[in-house]
Enzyme design. Structure first.
Site, PDB file in Angstrom:
ATOM      1  N   SER A 134     134.183  41.986  54.024  1.00  0.00           N
ATOM      2  CA  SER A 134     132.799  42.433  53.898  1.00  0.00           C
ATOM      3  C   SER A 134     131.894  41.231  54.098  1.00  0.00           C
ATOM      4  CB  SER A 134     132.552  43.029  52.510  1.00  0.00           C
ATOM      5  OG  SER A 134     131.172  43.228  52.264  1.00  0.00           O
ATOM      6  N   TYR A 147     132.611  41.693  43.206  1.00  0.00           N
ATOM      7  CA  TYR A 147     132.916  42.333  44.486  1.00  0.00           C
ATOM      8  C   TYR A 147     132.882  41.301  45.613  1.00  0.00           C
ATOM      9  CZ  TYR A 147     132.579  45.084  48.730  1.00  0.00           C
ATOM     10  OH  TYR A 147     132.793  45.586  49.981  1.00  0.00           O
TER      11      TYR A 147
END
Length: 250
Positions: A134, A147
């Site tokens: 990501s 995250y």
């Protein structure tokens, strides 16, 4: 070609599975929700093998791989797609259970499955591992805390795999998407609050799960002598911004 995809019941994984089967490849579709896998299997037919797998249950992974039917046992491509984000609160206000669940899924599950599949690829001197990272692993942002940390791990793990695999024909890519609408990502992040999830994607032209499925298929079908180490993609509307400064009143 046999392709194992985690998180295959929705989003990127589902989009890729549909594209691969349409091209005649076998797909081992792994996810926690058997009802969604079975529905996908009905549409895709015998080239799609639904397999219940919770990647956070790392102890179960070696046996699941060992029990694959003979036609699906040789895994040519592993797509480590399963992952999640939970919460957008600053670090001091987060739920520790959310942090631990992200680590268990995004890191521990990914490395356990890679560990189970990689030796056979090396023995055959052929294979491809694609990890779903990501932009959160590259760029810090408010509420990204653990995250982003898990996705930074995925990026570095991918690069270190490449270093370890020198002299072999096994490829490794870290795909690093930005904002993608039409998946369950934000619904999960906001713990099922669909209104908050929808607001994330308001008022701009976004990428979709189909866009990422197309990119994944392109990677898989790229020439075997080429390795894309990292690929960061964003919608045109999304870009880098200036560094934040919290100014005080004079």
């Amino acid at each position: 070609m046999n392709v194992l995809i985690t998180g295959a019941s929705a989003g990127f994984g589902k989009a890729l599975a549909e594209r691969l089967v349409a091209k005649g490849h076998r797909v081992i579709g792994c996810a926690r929700r058997i009802e969604k896998l079975n529905a996908l299997a009905e549409n895709l037919g015998e080239l799609f093998l639904p397999v219940v797998m919770d990647v956070s249950d790392t102890a179960s992974i070696p046996q699941i791989i060992a029990d694959l039917p003979d036609d699906f046992k040789e895994i040519d491509v592993l797509v480590n797609n399963a992952g999640l984000a939970l919460g957008t609160e600053p670090a001091q206000k987060t739920n520790l259970d959310d942090w631990m669940r992200m680590v268990d899924t995004n890191i521990k599950g990914l490395i356990a499955l890679t560990h189970a599949v990689l030796p056979a690829m090396v023995a055959r001197d052929s294979g491809y591992i694609i990890n779903l990272g990501s932009i959160a692993g590259n760029w810090p942002y408010y509420g990204g805390n653990v995250y982003g940390g898990t996705k930074a791990f995925v990026k570095q793990f991918s690069l270190n795999l490449r270093a370890d695999l020198v002299g072999t024909q096994v490829r490794v890519t870290n795909l690093e998407p930005g904002s993608v609408a039409g998946t369950e990502f934000s619904n999960v992040r906001y713990h099922g609050d669909d209104n908050k999830a929808a607001e994330v994607y308001d008022c701009f032209k976004n990428m979709t799960g189909d866009d990422i499925g197309d990119i994944l298929l392109w990677l898989i079908e790229s020439p075997a002598h080429i390795n894309v180490n990292r690929l960061e993609v964003m919608p045109v509307a999304q870009t880098y911004n200036g560094l934040t400064i919290a100014k005080q009143d004079k």
